[in-house]
Design an enzyme around this catalytic site. Structure first.
Site, mmCIF file in Angstrom:
data_model
loop_
_atom_site.group_PDB
_atom_site.id
_atom_site.type_symbol
_atom_site.label_atom_id
_atom_site.label_comp_id
_atom_site.label_asym_id
_atom_site.label_seq_id
_atom_site.Cartn_x
_atom_site.Cartn_y
_atom_site.Cartn_z
ATOM 1 N N ASP A 83 44.956 -17.152 -30.747
ATOM 2 C CA ASP A 83 46.137 -18.476 -30.612
ATOM 3 C C ASP A 83 46.461 -18.822 -32.059
ATOM 4 O O ASP A 83 46.472 -20.209 -32.488
ATOM 5 C CB ASP A 83 45.438 -19.480 -30.009
ATOM 6 C CG ASP A 83 46.513 -20.706 -29.464
ATOM 7 O OD1 ASP A 83 47.802 -20.361 -29.265
ATOM 8 O OD2 ASP A 83 45.947 -21.916 -29.380
ATOM 9 N N GLU A 131 34.877 -17.172 -29.484
ATOM 10 C CA GLU A 131 35.328 -17.074 -27.879
ATOM 11 C C GLU A 131 35.131 -15.695 -27.540
ATOM 12 O O GLU A 131 36.197 -15.023 -26.915
ATOM 13 C CB GLU A 131 36.294 -17.671 -27.706
ATOM 14 C CG GLU A 131 36.538 -19.321 -27.697
ATOM 15 C CD GLU A 131 37.488 -19.956 -27.184
ATOM 16 O OE1 GLU A 131 38.687 -19.430 -26.821
ATOM 17 O OE2 GLU A 131 37.441 -21.101 -26.984
ATOM 18 N N GLU A 178 34.909 -26.899 -30.783
ATOM 19 C CA GLU A 178 36.257 -27.341 -30.319
ATOM 20 C C GLU A 178 36.413 -28.354 -29.256
ATOM 21 O O GLU A 178 35.518 -28.064 -28.357
ATOM 22 C CB GLU A 178 37.142 -25.970 -30.091
ATOM 23 C CG GLU A 178 37.426 -24.945 -31.338
ATOM 24 C CD GLU A 178 38.258 -23.870 -30.739
ATOM 25 O OE1 GLU A 178 39.068 -23.964 -29.672
ATOM 26 O OE2 GLU A 178 38.429 -23.071 -31.356
ATOM 27 N N TYR A 189 37.315 -27.790 -23.306
ATOM 28 C CA TYR A 189 38.471 -28.303 -23.007
ATOM 29 C C TYR A 189 38.785 -28.876 -21.881
ATOM 30 O O TYR A 189 39.545 -29.014 -20.949
ATOM 31 C CB TYR A 189 39.733 -27.393 -23.215
ATOM 32 C CG TYR A 189 39.824 -26.873 -24.721
ATOM 33 C CD1 TYR A 189 40.657 -27.633 -25.504
ATOM 34 C CD2 TYR A 189 39.296 -25.848 -25.404
ATOM 35 C CE1 TYR A 189 40.783 -27.427 -26.796
ATOM 36 C CE2 TYR A 189 39.163 -25.507 -26.638
ATOM 37 C CZ TYR A 189 40.171 -26.325 -27.521
ATOM 38 O OH TYR A 189 40.162 -26.065 -28.572
HETATM 39 C C1 BDP Z 1 40.431 -21.875 -28.147
HETATM 40 C C2 BDP Z 1 40.622 -21.026 -29.417
HETATM 41 C C3 BDP Z 1 41.476 -21.606 -30.244
HETATM 42 C C4 BDP Z 1 42.842 -22.254 -29.470
HETATM 43 C C5 BDP Z 1 42.261 -23.240 -28.867
HETATM 44 C C6 BDP Z 1 43.440 -23.846 -27.830
HETATM 45 O O1 BDP Z 1 39.105 -20.865 -29.806
HETATM 46 O O2 BDP Z 1 41.930 -20.831 -31.335
HETATM 47 O O3 BDP Z 1 43.874 -22.705 -30.277
HETATM 48 O O4 BDP Z 1 41.055 -22.928 -27.779
HETATM 49 O O5 BDP Z 1 43.831 -23.368 -26.794
HETATM 50 O O6 BDP Z 1 40.629 -20.999 -26.882
HETATM 51 O O7 BDP Z 1 43.973 -24.760 -28.405
#
Ligand code: BDP
Length: 608
Positions: free
Chosen positions: A167, A419, A513, A475
């Protein structure tokens, strides 16, 4: 072992180093004919382009921005007569993703891997005291046999197109500085340092690799230039009674001067800044110089307007000022090793870095990062006929990253993948080799990890036991149960954390993240997804969960700033999860994080 030195290109009494940045001639190889037409001896046209920079965002034509294939760079250099008799090199900070270098029409070297430096030996090819022509052909195609992974398709009109399994935009070109260097015949090639710290007492264990026989003399100077210690011999131990330690937010850098001598004759001098500090993991704690630390910071990108992924010294300075302002103490170099200048700045500013190799997109799915959490796609990224080739390239990138970065005090850990599909049986032997290599290449045996996406759950992941600390990309509240369902997202997150807790791994966890896409233009009360208000709600929910588990030893928000990605339905001219905009101005969440992080001591949860 690498066939060239990856030491930073310092100038010294015995070394010359000249930056070749500026405008280079530039040509796009639309028909893939540059090789046949002998462009290696001189490229066609009159276009010029800045180096360092990505080539994509300067032009007004979409076909140039999206160009996939070979781009050619050229410039004339004078190789000074003073360099004759030494070993002379061209050093490229990064050529994304692969490059072949020609000098005066003759192939001088090549390199694959787009985010780490390499040197090309031109000693016998250069014409000294005269003009020499440097031509570099850079190829930006993606495949599954090198990292980062992706593919290259051909459109109906015959044009190639990059399909990253990751991404971030596939920026490419000569994205970092190029140097002309001369090193003496007998030179320092590599330096290994490791530290043992006990209160104010510190021991520096060193080993110096040279290109020939010489007497090695080491001197250590403090920040005032006063000599604190010295030593002789290619390896040994330097003891300091009252050492100034390198601390987070309070960096102290000594200068290590390495001299190679033949009797009275000085053969080579190499000076480098070093910081004395020790990183350890004890149970669920991460210790720096014996004290527990909590990571506060970001996953970042090298990404800015106009120059793309090209190194920009002004953007670097701004980023560090913003990170200090917000109370951060660390970042991960997601998803590739950054320009060396960034590590030198982190060394000076006392920031901790989790250094990541460009292993992203190792997941069996067309749009990797989006499908990753859904369980879609085949389940066997690591059992393809090409896997052994990928592994070889991956190991080489790990070696290059560690050799380049091992002496930065700021680098406190290695991230070996982002990931990956760690849920299939075949991932384990692959991962074992990566973890073993990282240990072997690093004289300091820093902690190793990989950033895990949500399907790498406690039940399904086959590899988390290899990590010295667990790094989770999560997330909840965005890809999982966003908007009004956020209360269920919190419950689901807690349920996952309870499973990790039940495993009783006795290891620290870091959130590498977490975040929510947010348009800096959007406000709404009550919130909806994409607004600044909603980003704050997601962070508050996630922080509540982080705070309720003692083994959580850090949080690195995704992402430091908005960044460019491939266009698509999920991306509004890029990924908007930035805490800052791409122009480095704060969204509302920045003030929330500032309040939180400024109130959290470095040893937050350290007593637990
Ligand atoms: C994760 C990835 C990252 C993406 C992020 C996203 O590690 O590179 O930018 O999610 O979706 O999957 O914002």
């Amino acid at each position: 072992m690498l066939e060239y030195s990856l030491l930073y290109p310092e100038y010294s009494e015995t070394r010359l180093s000249q930056k070749l940045d500026g405008m280079w001639r530039f040509a796009i190889d639309w028909n893939g004919e540059g090789g046949i037409l002998n462009w290696c001896a001189g490229i066609p046209g009159h276009d010029t382009i800045p180096v360092p920079a990505s080539f994509q965002d300067f032009y007004t034509e979409k076909s140039i921005r999206e160009f996939t294939g070979d781009v050619w760079y050229e410039r004339d250099i004078i190789v000074p007569a003073a360099m004759e008799g030494d070993r002379v090199y061209l050093r490229f900070g990064a050529t994304t993703h692969r490059a072949t270098v020609y000098l005066n029409g003759v192939k001088a070297g090549e390199h694959e891997g787009g985010y780490l430096p390499f040197m090309v030996d031109i000693t016998t090819m250069a014409v000294y005291g005269k003009k020499n022509k440097v031509v570099v052909v850079v190829n930006n195609e993606l495949n599954e046999t090198n990292i980062p992974c992706g593919m290259t398709i051909t459109l109906g009109n015959g044009r190639k197109m990059s399909k990253p399994y990751f991404d971030f935009y596939n920026y490419s070109g000569l994205q970092r500085s190029v140097y002309l260097l001369s090193l003496p015949k007998i030179a320092v090639e590599d330096v290994d340092l490791s530290y043992a710290v006990d209160g104010e007492h510190a021991e520096i264990t060193y080993s110096i690799r040279t290109t020939g026989d010489a007497d090695v003399v080491l001197s250590l100077f403090d920040e005032d230039g006063k000599k604190e210690a010295s030593s002789k011999g290619g390896s040994g131990v330097i003891k300091l009674e009252n050492a100034h330690l390198w601390q987070v937010g309070n960096a102290y850098l000594y200068t290590l001067r390495i001299e190679l001598r033949d009797g009275d004759k000085l053969l080579d001098v190499y000076e480098m800044p070093i910081g004395i500090r020790e990183v350890k993991i004890e149970g669920t704690k991460i210790l720096l110089n014996g004290s527990p630390i909590y990571f506060k910071g970001f996953g970042k990108h090298e990404d800015s307007d106009i120059v793309g992924r090209g190194f920009n010294i002004g953007v670097m300075k701004r980023d560090f000022e913003l990170m200090k302002w917000i109370g951060a103490n660390s970042f991960r170099t997601s998803h590739y090793p950054y320009d060396e200048e960034i590590y030198r700045e982190a060394d000076r500013e006392g920031f901790m870095i989790i250094d990541e190799v460009p292993a992203v997109g190792l997941f069996e799915s067309l749009s990797n990062f989006l499908d990753a959490g859904t369980g879609k796609g085949a389940k066997s990224f690591f059992s393809k006929p090409t896997t052994p080739i990928l592994l070889e390239k991956h190991l080489k990138a790990i070696e290059e990253m560690i050799v380049r970065d091992k002496n930065h005090p700021s680098v406190v850990a290695w991230s070996l993948l982002n990931e990956p599909e760690s849920t299939d049986e075949n991932s384990l032997p692959y991962f074992e080799k990566l973890f073993e290599a990282a240990k072997r290449f690093d004289p300091q045996h820093r902690p190793r990890t990989f950033a895990m996406e949500v399907s790498s759950s406690p039940e399904r992941c086959k590899c988390y036991h290899l990590s010295d600390f667990i790094a989770l990309n999560r997330y909840y509240g965005w890809y999982i149960l966003g908007g009004y369902e956020i209360s269920d997202a919190e419950a689901k997150f807690v349920a996952e954390m309870e499973k990790w807790k039940a495993l009783n791994l006795g290891k620290p966890f870091i959130f590498s993240e977490y975040g929510a896409d947010t348009l800096s233009s959007e406000h709404k009360l009550p919130s909806v997804m994409w607004t600044q208000e909603y980003q704050i709600e997601v962070f508050e929910m996630l922080h509540r969960v982080f705070d309720s588990y003692d083994f959580v030893r850090g949080e690195q928000a995704w992402a430091f700033a908005d960044f460019q990605t491939t266009e698509g339905l999920m991306r509004v001219n890029g990924n908007k999860k930035g805490i800052f905009t791409r122009q480095r101005q704060p969204k509302d969440i920045a003030f929330v994080l500032k309040k939180r992080w400024e109130s959290m001591p470095l040893d937050y949860k350290g007593d637990r």
